[in-house]
Design a protein around this motif. Structure first.
Motif, PDB file in Angstrom:
ATOM      1  N   ARG A  38       0.832  -1.189   0.000  1.00 23.72           N
ATOM      2  CA  ARG A  38       0.000   0.000   0.000  1.00 23.72           C
ATOM      3  C   ARG A  38       0.866   1.238   0.000  1.00 23.72           C
ATOM      4  NH1 ARG A  38      -1.076  -3.968   2.420  1.00 23.72           N
ATOM      5  NH2 ARG A  38       0.318  -3.360   4.046  1.00 23.72           N
ATOM      6  N   CYS A  39       0.273   2.321  -0.436  1.00 22.40           N
ATOM      7  CA  CYS A  39       1.016   3.565  -0.358  1.00 22.40           C
ATOM      8  C   CYS A  39       0.064   4.733  -0.398  1.00 22.40           C
ATOM      9  CB  CYS A  39       2.019   3.664  -1.489  1.00 22.40           C
ATOM     10  SG  CYS A  39       1.293   4.077  -3.052  1.00 22.40           S
ATOM     11  N   ALA A  40       0.535   5.858   0.113  1.00 27.85           N
ATOM     12  CA  ALA A  40      -0.171   7.122  -0.023  1.00 27.85           C
ATOM     13  C   ALA A  40       0.570   7.909  -1.093  1.00 27.85           C
ATOM     14  CB  ALA A  40      -0.172   7.872   1.302  1.00 27.85           C
ATOM     15  N   ALA A  41      -0.143   8.313  -2.129  1.00 22.09           N
ATOM     16  CA  ALA A  41       0.463   9.032  -3.253  1.00 22.09           C
ATOM     17  C   ALA A  41      -0.655   9.703  -4.043  1.00 22.09           C
ATOM     18  CB  ALA A  41       1.238   8.074  -4.155  1.00 22.09           C
ATOM     19  N   ASP A  42      -0.279  10.590  -4.937  1.00 14.53           N
ATOM     20  CA  ASP A  42      -1.251  11.180  -5.853  1.00 14.53           C
ATOM     21  C   ASP A  42      -1.463  10.199  -6.989  1.00 14.53           C
ATOM     22  OD1 ASP A  42      -2.896  12.745  -7.377  1.00 14.53           O
ATOM     23  OD2 ASP A  42      -1.323  14.138  -7.989  1.00 14.53           O
ATOM     24  N   ILE A  43      -2.321   9.233  -6.790  1.00 17.71           N
ATOM     25  CA  ILE A  43      -2.498   8.125  -7.729  1.00 17.71           C
ATOM     26  C   ILE A  43      -3.145   8.586  -9.023  1.00 17.71           C
ATOM     27  CG2 ILE A  43      -3.659   5.902  -8.081  1.00 17.71           C
ATOM     28  CD1 ILE A  43      -3.277   5.440  -5.032  1.00 17.71           C
ATOM     29  N   ASP A  44      -4.143   9.474  -8.942  1.00 16.97           N
ATOM     30  CA  ASP A  44      -4.874   9.856 -10.149  1.00 16.97           C
ATOM     31  C   ASP A  44      -4.396  11.158 -10.797  1.00 16.97           C
ATOM     32  OD1 ASP A  44      -5.843  11.680  -8.323  1.00 16.97           O
ATOM     33  OD2 ASP A  44      -7.879  10.857  -8.286  1.00 16.97           O
ATOM     34  N   GLY A  45      -3.340  11.778 -10.261  1.00 17.20           N
ATOM     35  CA  GLY A  45      -2.765  12.968 -10.882  1.00 17.20           C
ATOM     36  C   GLY A  45      -3.556  14.239 -10.652  1.00 17.20           C
ATOM     37  N   ASP A  46      -4.370  14.300  -9.580  1.00 18.90           N
ATOM     38  CA  ASP A  46      -5.174  15.487  -9.313  1.00 18.90           C
ATOM     39  C   ASP A  46      -4.571  16.389  -8.233  1.00 18.90           C
ATOM     40  OD1 ASP A  46      -5.596  14.033  -6.996  1.00 18.90           O
ATOM     41  OD2 ASP A  46      -7.788  14.087  -7.120  1.00 18.90           O
ATOM     42  N   LEU A 108      -3.262  -0.867 -14.554  1.00 16.44           N
ATOM     43  CA  LEU A 108      -4.382   0.029 -14.803  1.00 16.44           C
ATOM     44  C   LEU A 108      -3.919   1.471 -14.685  1.00 16.44           C
ATOM     45  CD1 LEU A 108      -6.908  -1.756 -12.410  1.00 16.44           C
ATOM     46  CD2 LEU A 108      -6.614  -2.154 -14.853  1.00 16.44           C
ATOM     47  N   ASP A 109      -4.490   2.359 -15.491  1.00 19.68           N
ATOM     48  CA  ASP A 109      -4.207   3.781 -15.365  1.00 19.68           C
ATOM     49  C   ASP A 109      -4.798   4.273 -14.043  1.00 19.68           C
ATOM     50  OD1 ASP A 109      -5.336   6.749 -15.866  1.00 19.68           O
ATOM     51  OD2 ASP A 109      -3.474   6.444 -16.987  1.00 19.68           O
ATOM     52  N   GLY A 110      -4.027   5.061 -13.281  1.00 17.12           N
ATOM     53  CA  GLY A 110      -4.470   5.524 -11.979  1.00 17.12           C
ATOM     54  C   GLY A 110      -5.602   6.526 -12.026  1.00 17.12           C
TER      55      GLY A 110
END
Length: 195
Positions: A38-46, A108-110
């Motif tokens: 798991r991770c915390a990140a800006d997965i979807d680029g927003d 998959l695309d985030g």
């Protein structure tokens, strides 16, 4: 489960909201060394951080993305998973979500969650993401089978198997550039927990 329930592919009921206790469970599971990265990140680029984790139905576990600020479930996959991870495999701002299950591995695309690649069916895989080949702009991902071999997949120009490294009875533990050569190393541990 917190919040309302929604029907999931006619078989399962999945939560639409994951509360703080559920997020805490994700971190506790990591300490217990389950096969989910798991991770915390800006997965979807927003420009807002999300948390990659999972939701559990009555018979399947699926990868999920949770808004880190609100705890709201933003998305969950329609297919079962054993392992999931995120990394930057292409040139768009969204990260990619890698999901592995005994039926195969998918990228998959985030942001759109569209499938970008599928293959590599196996059980007991852990997904490790790093800069294994050395291009600083792109990461690669490794499917590291618990006892067996590590399969490193390059992301550019398209996702393809780049290297296979037999590891015997070793288990993947972490990714880090141990020797400072600009390429990440896969740190393994033996069955007796010695790295």
């Amino acid at each position: 489960a917190d919040g309302d329930q929604v029907d999931h592919r006619g078989q399962d009921r999945m939560p639409r909201h994951i509360g703080v206790a559920r997020i805490h469970d994700l971190y506790r599971a990591r300490r217990n060394r389950r096969n989910i990265s798991r991770c915390a990140a800006d997965i979807d680029g927003d420009d807002e951080p999300e948390l990659l984790g999972w939701v559990q139905g009555s018979s399947i576990r699926c990868a999920a993305v949770v808004d880190l600020a609100t705890g709201s479930l933003e998305w969950y996959d329609a297919y079962p998973m054993d392992t999931a991870a995120v990394g930057q495999l292409d040139t768009d701002p969204a990260l990619e979500i890698m999901v592995s299950h005994q039926s195969g591995t998918r990228v998959l695309d985030g942001s759109t969650h569209a499938s970008q690649w599928s293959g590599a069916s196996s059980t007991d895989n852990q997904i490790m993401v790093g800069n294994f080949i050395g291009d600083p702009d792109f990461q690669e991902f490794a499917l590291a089978k618990v006892s067996g071999a590590v399969h490193v997949f390059a992301s550019q120009p398209s996702i393809a198997l780049a290297h296979v490294h037999p590891v015997g009875e070793l288990t993947p533990l972490a990714v880090y550039d141990v020797n400072a050569d600009g390429r990440d190393d896969l740190i393994l541990e033996s069955r007796s927990d010695n790295a």
